[in-house]
Every structure is written in C-alpha cells, then in structure tokens.
Design an enzyme around this catalytic site. Structure first.
Site, short mmCIF file in Angstrom:
data_model
loop_
_atom_site.label_atom_id
_atom_site.label_comp_id
_atom_site.label_asym_id
_atom_site.label_seq_id
_atom_site.Cartn_x
_atom_site.Cartn_y
_atom_site.Cartn_z
N LYS A 70 15.53 -23.12 101.47
CA LYS A 70 16.70 -22.42 102.01
C LYS A 70 16.56 -20.93 101.72
CE LYS A 70 19.82 -24.58 103.35
NZ LYS A 70 20.13 -25.12 104.70
N CYS B 277 54.47 -24.93 92.18
CA CYS B 277 53.81 -25.37 93.41
C CYS B 277 54.46 -24.74 94.64
CB CYS B 277 53.89 -26.90 93.51
SG CYS B 277 53.21 -27.56 95.05
N ASP C 168 18.80 -24.05 112.99
CA ASP C 168 20.19 -24.31 112.61
C ASP C 168 20.93 -24.80 113.84
OD1 ASP C 168 22.49 -24.45 111.17
OD2 ASP C 168 22.93 -22.31 111.21
N CYS D 134 56.16 -27.79 96.80
CA CYS D 134 57.34 -28.57 96.37
C CYS D 134 58.15 -27.90 95.27
CB CYS D 134 56.91 -29.97 95.92
SG CYS D 134 55.92 -29.96 94.41
N CYS E 156 55.39 -34.34 96.67
CA CYS E 156 54.82 -33.04 97.07
C CYS E 156 54.23 -33.16 98.48
CB CYS E 156 53.74 -32.60 96.09
SG CYS E 156 52.91 -31.06 96.58
N LYS F 97 13.21 -23.79 110.07
CA LYS F 97 14.26 -24.80 110.19
C LYS F 97 15.32 -24.30 111.16
CE LYS F 97 17.43 -27.49 107.30
NZ LYS F 97 18.71 -27.04 107.87
N CYS G 158 49.60 -29.61 90.25
CA CYS G 158 50.99 -29.95 90.55
C CYS G 158 51.16 -31.43 90.19
CB CYS G 158 51.31 -29.72 92.03
SG CYS G 158 52.90 -30.41 92.53
N GLU H 121 7.30 -24.91 108.90
CA GLU H 121 7.86 -24.45 110.17
C GLU H 121 9.31 -24.05 109.96
OE1 GLU H 121 6.93 -27.82 112.52
OE2 GLU H 121 8.56 -29.05 111.77
N TYR I 262 10.88 -31.74 116.51
CA TYR I 262 10.26 -31.54 115.19
C TYR I 262 9.67 -32.82 114.59
CZ TYR I 262 14.75 -33.32 113.45
OH TYR I 262 15.86 -34.09 113.21
#
Length: 671
Positions: free
Chosen positions: A319, A410, A127, A413, A434, A125, A428, A123, A232
């Site tokens: 899927k 970075c 969402d 920082c 940071c 699926k 970093c 069946e 379901y």
C-alpha cells in the site's frame, strides 16, 4: 456475399476495432467508419433477427433488471494481505521462501542471495471494482461482482456494455478471468460536471463512480458511463499448460483481454525498487491506483504455498503511504454508537484527499482530542486510515483557534456520560431509550451479515423510531402495512416489499441470529463459534461464564459481555417475543455429521483434479476441520495432488498419513 457472411464480417471488423481501440489504444477505423459499419450491422440484424447471436456487438445493452441474482463463484475470490513498508515486504518474502523450502530458519534474512530467490511479479493495484468473467467456447456467458468472495451478483448485461470486455475471444476456449472495473479520472471529472449541471449528487471518487455505474438496474445507464477493465488473473484448464502468472497474463492478452503492465522481479529488493518508482509514476496515470500487487510468478509454487482463510500466501499488496493534507476544523460532532460509545467526529473545511473530497474525519475518543490538544479553528492534518477512513493525526493553532468544550451529557438523550474502568472511551449508559443507540442497534440487526432484511435505510429506521413503531428488534416483526404507509419515504410497492423481506428473515441460522443481537464484542466469527458450541439460543441464554471463557476464540472479555447480555430480562423478553412472532432459528451444527471432522487438520499440497484447493479447504472447514498451510506433528492428514512440493516430503519424515484426492473426497462425502 450473402447476408449471413456480411454480418459475420461486420462483427469481426467491429470487434477487432473495439479491441484495438479499448485494449491497445490503437484503433484501425475512424469514428465515422466505425459508426457506419455498426449501423449497417444493426440494420441487417433487425431485418434478420434469427441471425442475432449473444456475442454480436449490437447486444452489448440488454433489458432492465428487477434485481441482481446471487450466483456462487466457480472459484473463490480471495482478499489480499497488505504490506505497508519495505520491512513488511521482506518479512512476507521470508515467509514465502521458508514455506516452499527455499530457505531454513538459519538463512532467514539472507534472501538476497541468488541460490534461494523466487521470481516475483509486480503490477500496479487498480482502485476499482473486482469482477469475474466466464467464457464458454470463447463466448462471454456470465459476469459476477466479487460479493463476499464466495457468492457474487450477476451483472452480465451491465458488463456487456463495457467495450474493453470482449464478447467473443480470439480462441474458442473455456476460461474464467478476474478483473478490476475502473473509471478513467478524466471520465470521472466529466461525469461529476454533468451531475452538477443536472442538479444530481456527485460521486466522491472514481471507484465509487465505477461501482455505482456497474450496479445500475438499467444497462443503458451503465453504457452511458465510460468504464474500462484490467484483467489481473485467470483460471485455465491444464491443457493450456500455463505455468506462471506471466504466462497467464500473456495468454489473456492474446485472447483479447486488456491487461495491466507487469514487471518480473528476481527478488524482493527489485520489488521494493519497483514500488518506490511507482509511488511517483502513478500520479501521471489516468486511473486510480493505491498500491502494488506482488505475486509469486510460478503457479506450482503458488499451489504449494496455498491460502489462509482469507488470502493467498503467495501474494501481498503493498500500500502506498497515505496522502496527508491540512484543513480547518470547523466544528466537532459527537456520535453515539449502538453500544453507547461516544465518537468525536471532526467537521472540516472540505479538502481533496487521495482522490476524494473529505469534510468529516474521526478523532476516535476524548483521550485523542486531549492528546492532540485540539481546539476549534485549529488547522488539522488529515490522512486516510487504510486508504478508507479519514482521521485527524495532528493539529496546530491558527488565528481562529478557540476552546473546545467537551460535552458531559449525551446529545441524543441527555443522559450523563460515564467512563468504564479499564476501557478507553466515554459512554452513554442509557441503552434502553437513547434514540441514537436504538437506531444503531436496529441498523445492525437488519444488515446483511445479521438478519439481512433488505429495504431498511437509515432514514426509514429513523422515522420508525420517531413514530415509536420500532424501538427494539422484535418490533420489526409487528410492523403493519398501514404503519409503513405513514412513513413519507414508503409507498405501496415498497411497503409490500419490506413486509416480504421481514417475513423471509424469519428463517435464520443460529449464528446469524446471535450476530444480529449486537452483543458487545461478539461479531460474525465469534457468533459461529457459539453456534457450534451451543445447540440453540436457549442453551446460550443460560451458558455460564467459565464455559464461555474456555472456548477457543471467545475469551474472558467476550464471555463477560455475553453473560451480561443474557442477564438482562429485557433482552430475554425481546428474543422470546421474536420467536413468538414466528422467527425460526435453526442450527446446522446440531447435526453431528456436520462437525464430524472437528479436531482434525488437513494440509493440501499440489494441484487437485476434481476440486480446486480453496473449494476443498472450504468443504473441510464446513465439517469442522482445520486446514493449516504447514505440516507439523499435529497434522492429521496431508493430501497430495499433482506436482506436490516439500510438504509431501515433510509429511513422510514426520510419519503423517498421506491421502490422495480420491481418499479426500471419500472423507468429505462421508463414504
């Protein structure tokens, strides 16, 4: 006809029309007729409030909640394992056949023969948002979100506003059903149009819109959104004599629930054909779907197959291949995570992908940028990893392409990036100051799976760091009411709520505390392993590398990271400071009785009378036992319920001790 009889007749007519309209899409009343009957019922109930009952159609909208209570599910809601192609579907089917004894190792790959096929159900699926609904004597009494599968949030009042959910079933029956709340695509589009008109934030996709609508504190807002549901799954008692998933769905439909169409399949080849067919057909639907759920139809065989720690072995979710779309790369941002790793993020010309608007996508690391030879202005191909996270998978040059200069320092920082030998990625190294790393660590520390301090949003944490009120986890426990009020996002009530949440978090289990520390490579499961192996945080502080690496589920990489973390005096000082500020860390595993079944394994076959299989397995795991799905010479006990399968036979062949349910309960209860 007296008033009570008239009220009962009106309710029956209105609910029947709701069923015909919202479930069968075949109303028996015109809108004006429905409205007239509803008004009459409402007026009669207002004049006779003693005749109002919870299942009346007028009671679909309740009062505003201050919060959603946490409630344990009667039966755990499991996740589904995924199959991404026909080969993975066939592999899953072979495992099913093997586990129920329909095929041995020499027959694997020959599943197309009828003699060893098992009937399956396929069946689409949905969402949406998973919920469980409980009915007592046919009356809807409680609805919960999925939550973590064990505990959900009580959203009963909101669910009552969804007209496809019956308040009263066609039979007086006790049943718990599972379903998926969704918003039709046309309704989603109208909602976003209204959001734009009212200068409000739009929703990214129908699933987000449904989730946001169902968790409103005011049910009237939920009622204003067009939500529906597909049921379901259902848990009936034995008297219902439900022997298959299709029996259960047919029974649900007869009770008044809206169920999705299903197709019985003789074998996996028919399932694969159905998936291929649905891949195109789904695009014609008015609701979002991202795959097909495949289940073994026979409930006795489902019981025989059982569960892993997170998913049923008798089901899988196929899927659909992710959609891909081209967009223009406008810019690249470089995000710094809590561990210091640098993640390049593509800034895109907004594009619609799998039902949502995408304007950002991950590029993982600098090596990936070099591998794809990405430059600014390129056209890049975007797809969603696991249908969730957009990522760049390909690039092609355009007239706008120009060089992309990768940073060496970075952006948060200014510290020079470094590479760590043996690892992919740039880092970093400035862990102490940071701002981006501090923010990431604090966000993780207050999260639900860690210290669970409600009320700390990203913006609030950012402001607290800017004002230097909070630079490390222990600073959270030194925050004052006056400091919080200096944050523009925080008012009097929210300041008190936040301080209360901080106070409540001081009582924490060792496993959650370890997880909250954010030690590199250490997550929830490994934190639990450490809590089982070390009596308190002080014992873990001085744990040596060899002992840690020898623990099952830890290993050398994690062991080295743990030793490095506790070798840093600043980390030790932070932990000691939290304890001095009132954080009390308890370890449930220090009670020897808690892990008294450690080293033992229990295989359960057949249907249990008192406990569901998943509850029994959960209780055994809490006591330290393993609950594998198959019987081997290393199995300690095989527990046999009603209608046991081939596992009972195998246990006898191997000489494994067999228990009945009463004996299992005695072991669990320590009798």
């Amino acid at each position: 006809m007296d008033t009570q009889d008239r009220i009962l007749k009106l309710r029956k007519t209105i609910e029947l029309n709701a069923y015909k309209y919202y479930v069968e899409d075949n109303p028996i009343l015109e809108d004006y007729e429905y409205d007239a009957l509803f008004r009459e019922l409402k007026e009669l109930e207002e004049k006779n409030p003693h005749l109002i009952t919870p299942d009346s159609p007028t009671q679909r909208v309740g009062g505003i909640s201050k919060k959603f209570d946490q409630v344990a599910h009667k039966n755990r809601l499991y996740s589904l394992d995924n199959s991404n192609n026909s080969d993975e579907l066939k592999a899953w089917y072979n495992r099913v056949l093997k586990d129920v004894g329909e095929v041995d190792n020499t027959q694997l790959g020959l599943f197309s023969n009828n003699f060893c096929d098992i009937e399956l159900v396929a069946e689409l699926k949905i969402d949406g948002l998973a919920v469980s609904l409980t009915y007592e004597k046919g009356i809807f009494v409680q609805g919960l979100t999925r939550g973590d599968g064990v505990v959900g949030e009580d959203i009963t009042n909101n669910l009552k506003t969804i007209k496809a959910i019956p308040l009263k079933l066609f039979e007086e029956i006790d049943v718990e059903v599972r379903g998926e709340i969704y918003m039709p695509i046309t309704s989603f589009e109208k909602l976003n149009e209204n959001q734009i008109k009212n200068n409000q934030k739009t929703f990214a996709n129908p699933r987000n819109a449904a989730a946001g609508s169902i968790r409103q504190l005011d049910p009237k807002i939920t009622a204003s959104r067009d939500l529906s549901i597909f049921i379901y799954a259902a848990n009936f008692d034995k008297t219902a004599k439900i022997m298959s998933h299709t029996d259960a769905m047919d029974k649900c439909r007869a009770l008044g629930f809206k169920t999705n169409n299903y197709r019985k399949c003789k074998n996996i080849n028919e399932v694969i054909a159905f998936c291929d067919e649905m891949s195109e057909y789904r695009k014609t639907l008015n609701w979002a779907t991202d795959g097909v759920v495949i289940k073994v139809n026979s409930i006795p065989k489902q019981n025989e197959l059982g569960f892993t720690s997170r998913a049923p072995k008798w089901a899988t979710a196929f899927k659909f291949p992710p959609e891909e779309v081209w967009s223009e790369l406008l810019d690249v941002e470089f995000s710094i995570g809590r561990t210091g790793i640098v993640t390049p993020v593509a800034i895109l010309k907004p594009v619609n992908l799998s039902g949502s608007v995408v304007s950002r996508a991950s590029m993982y690391n600098f090596d990936e940028i070099n591998r794809l030879e990405i430059t600014l202005g390129d056209e890049v191909l975007i797809k969603k990893a696991a249908e969730i996270i957009p990522k760049v998978v390909k690039a092609r040059k355009s007239d706008n392409s120009k060089p992309l200069n990768l940073p060496t320092h970075c952006p948060s920082c200014g510290t020079k990036f470094i590479e760590i030998e043996g690892e992919v990625g740039i880092y970093c190294p400035n862990k102490a100051t940071c701002p981006a790393q501090i923010k990431g660590r604090l966000e993780y520390f207050v999260s639900k799976s860690a210290m669970d301090i409600d009320g700390f949003g990203d913006s609030i944490i950012e402001k607290l760091i800017e004002k230097e009120y909070v630079l490390k986890a222990s600073d959270i426990y030194k925050l004052t009411y006056e400091q919080l009020l200096t944050i523009e996002l925080i008012k009097d009530k929210s300041a008190n709520n936040l301080l209360n949440a901080i106070e409540q978090s001081k009582k924490v289990t060792l496993s959650k505390f370890i997880n909250a520390l954010g030690i590199r490579f250490v997550g929830k499961e490994s934190s639990d392993i450490l809590a089982q192996s070390y009596k308190d945080i002080n014992a873990l502080k001085v744990a040596n590398y060899d002992d840690l690496a020898a623990l099952e589920g830890i290993g050398v990489k994690m062991a080295a990271s743990i030793v490095e973390y506790f070798s840093n005096p600043e980390n030790i000082d932070m932990i000691d400071e939290m304890i001095a500020l009132g954080v009390k860390i308890t370890n449930r595993y220090t009670n020897a009785d808690v892990l008294r079944l450690k080293g033992q394994s229990f295989v359960i076959t057949g249907t249990l009378e008192t406990l569901s299989r998943d509850v029994a397995q959960s209780k055994l795991k809490e006591l330290g036992a393993k609950t594998p799905s198959s019987v081997s010479k290393n199995t300690t006990y095989v527990v046999i319920g009603e209608n046991p399968g081939s596992k009972a036979t195998k246990a006898r062949e191997l000489g494994v001790k067999i228990l009945n349910e009463k004996e299992l309960l005695e072991i669990i209860n320590g009798d």
